[in-house]
Write a protein that holds these residues in place. Sequence first.
Motif, PDB file in Angstrom:
ATOM      1  N   GLN A 121       0.672  -0.758  -0.021  1.00  0.00           N
ATOM      2  CA  GLN A 121      -0.211  -0.014  -0.045  1.00  0.00           C
ATOM      3  C   GLN A 121       0.615   1.410  -0.280  1.00  0.00           C
ATOM      4  O   GLN A 121       0.351   2.232  -0.352  1.00  0.00           O
ATOM      5  CB  GLN A 121      -1.320  -0.214   1.633  1.00  0.00           C
ATOM      6  CG  GLN A 121      -1.924  -1.154   1.228  1.00  0.00           C
ATOM      7  CD  GLN A 121      -3.364  -1.019   0.051  1.00  0.00           C
ATOM      8  OE1 GLN A 121      -3.062   0.216   0.285  1.00  0.00           O
ATOM      9  NE2 GLN A 121      -3.211  -2.353  -0.343  1.00  0.00           N
ATOM     10  N   GLN A 122       1.532   0.954   0.347  1.00  0.00           N
ATOM     11  CA  GLN A 122       2.525   1.867   1.062  1.00  0.00           C
ATOM     12  C   GLN A 122       4.581   2.294   0.877  1.00  0.00           C
ATOM     13  O   GLN A 122       4.267   0.959   1.422  1.00  0.00           O
ATOM     14  CB  GLN A 122       2.448   3.291   1.417  1.00  0.00           C
ATOM     15  CG  GLN A 122       2.254   2.641   3.104  1.00  0.00           C
ATOM     16  CD  GLN A 122       2.330   2.536   4.456  1.00  0.00           C
ATOM     17  OE1 GLN A 122       1.463   4.057   4.719  1.00  0.00           O
ATOM     18  NE2 GLN A 122       2.191   1.883   5.478  1.00  0.00           N
ATOM     19  N   ARG A 137       6.759   6.650   6.755  1.00  0.00           N
ATOM     20  CA  ARG A 137       5.995   6.156   5.547  1.00  0.00           C
ATOM     21  C   ARG A 137       5.120   7.251   4.639  1.00  0.00           C
ATOM     22  O   ARG A 137       5.333   8.521   4.804  1.00  0.00           O
ATOM     23  CB  ARG A 137       4.336   5.440   6.302  1.00  0.00           C
ATOM     24  CG  ARG A 137       4.301   4.667   7.061  1.00  0.00           C
ATOM     25  CD  ARG A 137       2.791   4.286   7.513  1.00  0.00           C
ATOM     26  NE  ARG A 137       3.069   5.782   9.093  1.00  0.00           N
ATOM     27  CZ  ARG A 137       1.518   5.905   9.008  1.00  0.00           C
ATOM     28  NH1 ARG A 137       0.747   5.101   8.626  1.00  0.00           N
ATOM     29  NH2 ARG A 137       1.199   6.611   9.703  1.00  0.00           N
ATOM     30  N   LYS A 139       3.449   7.690   0.838  1.00  0.00           N
ATOM     31  CA  LYS A 139       2.369   6.692  -0.424  1.00  0.00           C
ATOM     32  C   LYS A 139       2.656   7.652  -1.615  1.00  0.00           C
ATOM     33  O   LYS A 139       3.903   8.031  -1.930  1.00  0.00           O
ATOM     34  CB  LYS A 139       0.873   7.488  -0.256  1.00  0.00           C
ATOM     35  CG  LYS A 139       0.820   8.063   1.537  1.00  0.00           C
ATOM     36  CD  LYS A 139      -0.972   8.351   1.209  1.00  0.00           C
ATOM     37  CE  LYS A 139      -1.958   8.891   2.163  1.00  0.00           C
ATOM     38  NZ  LYS A 139      -3.354   9.593   2.299  1.00  0.00           N
ATOM     39  N   LYS A 168       1.890  -6.761   6.697  1.00  0.00           N
ATOM     40  CA  LYS A 168       0.941  -6.137   8.118  1.00  0.00           C
ATOM     41  C   LYS A 168       1.911  -5.560   9.087  1.00  0.00           C
ATOM     42  O   LYS A 168       1.853  -4.578   9.712  1.00  0.00           O
ATOM     43  CB  LYS A 168       0.132  -6.913   8.904  1.00  0.00           C
ATOM     44  CG  LYS A 168      -0.996  -7.802   8.476  1.00  0.00           C
ATOM     45  CD  LYS A 168      -0.905  -8.859   8.996  1.00  0.00           C
ATOM     46  CE  LYS A 168      -2.535  -9.237   8.892  1.00  0.00           C
ATOM     47  NZ  LYS A 168      -3.568 -10.632   9.231  1.00  0.00           N
ATOM     48  N   THR A 190       5.204  -1.802  12.886  1.00  0.00           N
ATOM     49  CA  THR A 190       3.743  -1.711  11.777  1.00  0.00           C
ATOM     50  C   THR A 190       3.937  -1.095  10.685  1.00  0.00           C
ATOM     51  O   THR A 190       4.204  -0.404  10.504  1.00  0.00           O
ATOM     52  CB  THR A 190       2.115  -2.004  13.140  1.00  0.00           C
ATOM     53  OG1 THR A 190       2.873  -1.097  12.918  1.00  0.00           O
ATOM     54  CG2 THR A 190       2.602  -3.389  13.723  1.00  0.00           C
ATOM     55  N   THR A 191       2.794  -1.324   9.898  1.00  0.00           N
ATOM     56  CA  THR A 191       2.275  -0.782   8.769  1.00  0.00           C
ATOM     57  C   THR A 191       1.635   0.338   8.855  1.00  0.00           C
ATOM     58  O   THR A 191       1.597   1.195   8.019  1.00  0.00           O
ATOM     59  CB  THR A 191       1.686  -1.547   7.401  1.00  0.00           C
ATOM     60  OG1 THR A 191       0.625  -1.948   7.636  1.00  0.00           O
ATOM     61  CG2 THR A 191       2.999  -2.640   6.890  1.00  0.00           C
ATOM     62  N   ASP A 192       1.323   0.949   9.936  1.00  0.00           N
ATOM     63  CA  ASP A 192       1.524   1.482  10.603  1.00  0.00           C
ATOM     64  C   ASP A 192       1.812   3.218  11.016  1.00  0.00           C
ATOM     65  O   ASP A 192       1.305   4.392  11.538  1.00  0.00           O
ATOM     66  CB  ASP A 192      -0.264   1.863  12.235  1.00  0.00           C
ATOM     67  CG  ASP A 192      -1.352   1.038  10.944  1.00  0.00           C
ATOM     68  OD1 ASP A 192      -1.727   1.487   9.770  1.00  0.00           O
ATOM     69  OD2 ASP A 192      -2.435   0.445  11.921  1.00  0.00           O
ATOM     70  N   GLY A 193       3.250   2.129  11.622  1.00  0.00           N
ATOM     71  CA  GLY A 193       4.398   3.163  11.954  1.00  0.00           C
ATOM     72  C   GLY A 193       4.263   3.076  13.241  1.00  0.00           C
ATOM     73  O   GLY A 193       5.176   4.014  13.992  1.00  0.00           O
ATOM     74  N   VAL A 194       4.154   2.167  13.831  1.00  0.00           N
ATOM     75  CA  VAL A 194       4.123   1.732  15.341  1.00  0.00           C
ATOM     76  C   VAL A 194       5.187   0.996  15.617  1.00  0.00           C
ATOM     77  O   VAL A 194       5.445  -0.982  14.632  1.00  0.00           O
ATOM     78  CB  VAL A 194       2.818   0.906  15.911  1.00  0.00           C
ATOM     79  CG1 VAL A 194       2.885   0.305  17.668  1.00  0.00           C
ATOM     80  CG2 VAL A 194       1.366   1.782  15.735  1.00  0.00           C
TER      81      VAL A 194
END
Length: 438
Positions: A121-122, A137, A139, A168, A190-194
């Motif tokens: 996704q990114q 991240r 885009k 993930k 994680t892919t949320d940057g966590v």
Amino acid sequence: MKRRNTRAGLRWALLFGALLAACEPVPDTEAPEDEAAQDEEVTAQHQVTTPLPPPPRPLALSGPAVAYGGGKFLVVWWDVREGGVYGTRQKPDGTLVDPEGFRVNIGTGPGGPPSIAYDGQQFIVVWDTGDGIDGVRVKPDGTVVGPVFTVISSGEVFGPVDLACSSKLCLVTFSVDNDEGSNINARRVTTDGVVLPELVRGLSTGARLAGESTVAWNGKHFLIAWTDSRGGDTTPDIFGARVKPDGTVVDPGGFSIAAAPGEQRTPDVVWTGRRFLVVWSDGRSGNRDIFGARVNSNGHVDDPAGIPIGTAPEGQLFPAVAHHNSKSLVVWQEETSGGSSSIRGARVHEDGTLMEPSGFSVSNSDLERETVPDVALGGGLFLTAFSGTSSEDPSAPDFILGSRVNHERRILGLTTLTRAAEPPSVSTSALTRRAPPR
């Protein structure tokens, strides 16, 4: 997918010609004075409103890293401008989407040699700050998604840093100094940057010195490969270990991928769809050659003696690899006796067959020094990004160039990726904080 930091350190100047528009002249007897002046004014206005594009500039402090996603390649590098980490996108047809580049490190911390991966996704970009590892991240449309996250903060951490991503999470690999030497660690993001708190340890416990790690994902687990001193501090070998997404090390202490006389160093790894292909720079012949080995998902090494890939009389350094269908493209920096270097490559079939025993040229530039390439597949072709220069000043920034190569090994175009509308202000501290060669 690499993070190469060697320095050739040099300058390159390009001269650009201007496009001139010509109109059929009108005899003076047929043109009144005020009409001629009007023509001059129109021409001047045209020149002001249609400026030439900015010429390329040397901006890079390290070799580039490249990945493909969302229909575009993203190339990132350590830059002299504020923020330190910059990037540019290029379409498979050669169109440079961001001619002046854009700032990737949007935080207040320092930049450094980066690595990049795409999670479906990114893009995830991480870099060595000199006192740890930061990341962000990006885009596919070029939007940088903040905030910058810190993978690890420690003066004991050093690069090169690498990462690979599932849909993930990503696994970031790096080296850590200890009382006896150094070892390989990793951390999951994680892919949320966590950033997950647990460090992945126990990868290189059998070695006094371990470094130069690289990682790939096969849909089930990660394979980390690294340079390992179990072959001797001055004659290291290549080891590897598999890691599950939950951080479990499948092969504690690692297993041997390449053990031979001389140095085996600077590995890179790719998943081919059937097995991993690990490539490295090999010193068994007394020169630096490029070798590879296929590694199965169960850790079995198909080619324990290695596959000779680049074996020209001069040195071959810093390999990188990408794969599509049944073939992998391996690229590397090839030295010459005169002190220059160029980027060359060869294709390796899934069955281990070397398709170009003599290799082939990946770049058609006339630069004296082409160094530290990375390569990615996208849009039906490969993009090899590398540093380029022709100066002998080791503290000067480099250009970053991109060479598109199709599956028939034909160069489709060469682009200078580092451009800027205004001359950059070069940071003295950035120029002196160069990472050592990978």
